[in-house]
Design an enzyme around this catalytic site. Structure first.
Site, short mmCIF file in Angstrom:
data_model
loop_
_atom_site.label_atom_id
_atom_site.label_comp_id
_atom_site.label_asym_id
_atom_site.label_seq_id
_atom_site.Cartn_x
_atom_site.Cartn_y
_atom_site.Cartn_z
N SER A 187 0.80 -1.23 0.00
CA SER A 187 0.00 0.00 0.00
C SER A 187 0.83 1.28 0.00
O SER A 187 0.33 2.33 -0.41
CB SER A 187 -0.98 0.00 1.18
OG SER A 187 -0.30 -0.24 2.38
N HIS A 215 -5.42 -3.16 -2.95
CA HIS A 215 -5.05 -2.24 -4.03
C HIS A 215 -4.98 -2.91 -5.40
O HIS A 215 -4.60 -2.28 -6.38
CB HIS A 215 -3.72 -1.56 -3.71
CG HIS A 215 -3.77 -0.82 -2.41
ND1 HIS A 215 -4.29 0.45 -2.30
CD2 HIS A 215 -3.42 -1.19 -1.15
CE1 HIS A 215 -4.23 0.84 -1.04
NE2 HIS A 215 -3.71 -0.14 -0.32
N LYS A 250 -11.92 1.03 -2.13
CA LYS A 250 -10.88 1.60 -2.97
C LYS A 250 -11.36 1.59 -4.43
O LYS A 250 -12.26 2.34 -4.76
CB LYS A 250 -9.57 0.88 -2.70
CG LYS A 250 -9.09 1.29 -1.30
CD LYS A 250 -7.99 0.52 -0.69
CE LYS A 250 -7.67 1.13 0.66
NZ LYS A 250 -7.16 0.17 1.63
C1 LIG Z 1 -7.12 0.16 3.09
C2 LIG Z 1 -6.54 -1.17 3.43
C3 LIG Z 1 -7.17 -2.03 4.33
C4 LIG Z 1 -8.33 -1.59 5.17
O1 LIG Z 1 -9.53 -1.59 4.49
P1 LIG Z 1 -10.72 -0.67 4.97
O2 LIG Z 1 -11.89 -1.20 4.23
O3 LIG Z 1 -10.34 0.72 4.59
O4 LIG Z 1 -10.87 -0.84 6.46
C5 LIG Z 1 -6.67 -3.30 4.47
N1 LIG Z 1 -5.56 -3.70 3.82
C6 LIG Z 1 -4.90 -2.88 2.98
C7 LIG Z 1 -3.67 -3.38 2.29
C8 LIG Z 1 -5.36 -1.59 2.77
O5 LIG Z 1 -4.69 -0.77 1.97
#
Ligand SMILES: *Cc1c(COP(=O)(O)O)cnc(C)c1O
Length: 418
Positions: A187, A215, A250
């Site tokens: 990330s 992602h 995302k």
């Molecule tokens: C954003 C993210 C999460 C968390 O997900 P949310 O739905 O925002 O709680 C988990 N793992 C990774 C790698 C992330 O980038």
């Protein structure tokens, strides 16, 4: 009346000084009030900015089809889901979405959660516990780390993407239950894990592999079906040793997450994941919006094509624009493009310089990233235009040229950050 000792000196009185210490080390975060405008523009504290901080990689978060699906659903189901899915049940919208998610990533079964953080901190302790072993990439997302800690299993942290180190740690471990956890797309760095190699190691050492595709989902693989599809590890090629997790806030543009894999694993998680069992189900309106989103993700190939073009344009532009500067663009091929600056204050100054030019790029600092690798985390989206990218490249080139040369030690640390 006796004076309680806490009235003279209490640890609660230390918070203002602790906050001031955050200020001093440039680690205090400031939260803005933001509102989407058109394209990739955001109103940030009332000021219109071109934003490069969103994980809405396909530009779907404000899509009218999603908004309409959510509104229709609210009229049918209301806005609240009222209880845990295992107490009063979950909505038909949630049920349908689980089937659609499993079909989309071409895995046998899926379980839909209200958030990705809650998914990882819940499923890891449901899979392993005291006496078991977890093998975790050093750059894994915080919620994988927190889930591992909550599990009470022994944690072996291996250097980022170091498969030989992972192999050795797996071979040495006497634990019967071994779980390997990794981001699919990291990330903060944007690089892609070698999932087939991780799976081969898991097969050799009878380990289970948990992949977090926050992602990659929607962006990688044919029709955006995610990292497993990208590597040809879904459908008939799917392994029962892989548990796939992805978030839906995302690229999917809504909120929530899901975990998918073999029927037995997913059934076990449904029975044992505390963050699923003891939490209110996601509202149906989100599931309905997600259903609309899945259709657009599969259909709108142009969004991924456009995004890839923007990534190439940014990288080409910065390859020239940053010549002679100590700033380092990471080797990412994804929408996450980290620009390493090094010191916290310099990363903040760069962010401020961009802000003055109407560009909103967040600086990521420790503990989110390793010490000495403060960076601008540039996130691109299909909502950007080529002109948006050119504007960013131009501003960064100016700022990098104006940045006074770092000390030799700081520059070396940055060049050797891996
Ligand atoms: C954003 C993210 C999460 C968390 O997900 P949310 O739905 O925002 O709680 C988990 N793992 C990774 C790698 C992330 O980038």
């Amino acid at each position: 009346m006796a004076i309680h000792p806490s009235l003279t000196s209490s640890w609660l009185d230390e918070f203002p000084a602790r906050i001031a210490a955050l200020d001093q080390s440039h680690l205090r975060r400031h939260r803005r009030v933001v509102q989407p405008e058109s394209g990739a523009r955001l109103l940030v504290d009332g000021q219109s900015m071109l934003a490069f901080c969103s994980n809405d990689y396909l530009g779907l978060a404000t899509h009218p089809a999603l908004v309409e699906a959510a509104c229709d659903s609210a009229h049918r189901f209301g806005v609240g889901s009222a209880s845990s899915p295992l107490v009063s049940g979950h909505s038909s919208a949630n049920e349908t979405l689980e089937h659609a998610l499993a079909a989309f990533v071409d895995l046998p079964r899926a379980l839909y959660f209200y958030a990705g953080y809650a998914t990882n901190i819940g499923i890891i302790p449901a899979l392993v516990g005291s006496g078991d072993a977890i093998f975790s990439d050093a750059l894994n997302h915080a919620c994988l780390i927190d889930g591992a800690r909550l599990s009470r299993a022994q944690i072996h942290r291996y250097a980022h993407s170091d498969l030989a180190a992972l192999d050795a740690a797996l071979a040495q471990s006497p634990a019967r239950r071994k779980l390997v956890i990794s981001d699919a797309v990291f990330s903060m760095d944007g690089d892609i894990a070698d999932v087939p190699a991780l799976l081969a190691l898991c097969e050799r050492h009878d380990a289970l592999l948990l992949i977090d595709d926050a992602h990659g989902f929607g962006v990688l693989g044919p029709q955006g079906r995610g990292s497993l599809a990208h590597f040809g590890l879904s459908g008939a090629q799917a392994s029962p040793r892989v548990l796939y997790m992805a978030t839906l806030g995302k690229a999917a543009g809504v909120a929530g997450a899901f975990v998918a894999g073999s029927d037995a694993l997913v059934e076990w998680l449904l029975q044992k994941t505390r963050s699923y069992i003891f939490a209110t189900a996601a509202p149906a309106l989100l599931a309905s919006a997600l259903h609309a989103s899945l259709q657009l993700i599969a259909k709108d190939e142009w969004r991924r094509v456009h995004l890839q073009k923007l990534i190439a344009r940014l990288r080409q532009g910065l390859a020239t624009g940053l010549k002679g500067s100590t700033w380092q663009l990471g080797a990412s091929r994804t929408a996450i493009q980290p620009l390493l600056i090094g010191r916290n204050d310099e990363a903040l100054a760069a962010m401020e310089g961009l802000r003055e030019r109407g560009l909103w790029v967040p600086a990521s600092r420790p503990p989110t990233v390793p010490e000495g690798t403060a960076r601008l985390r540039i996130a691109l989206s299909a909502a950007h235009t080529e002109a948006d990218i050119d504007q960013l490249v131009h501003a960064l080139s100016e700022l990098a040229a104006a940045c006074r040369p770092a000390t030799a030690a700081a520059r070396d640390a940055l060049l050797n950050w891996r």
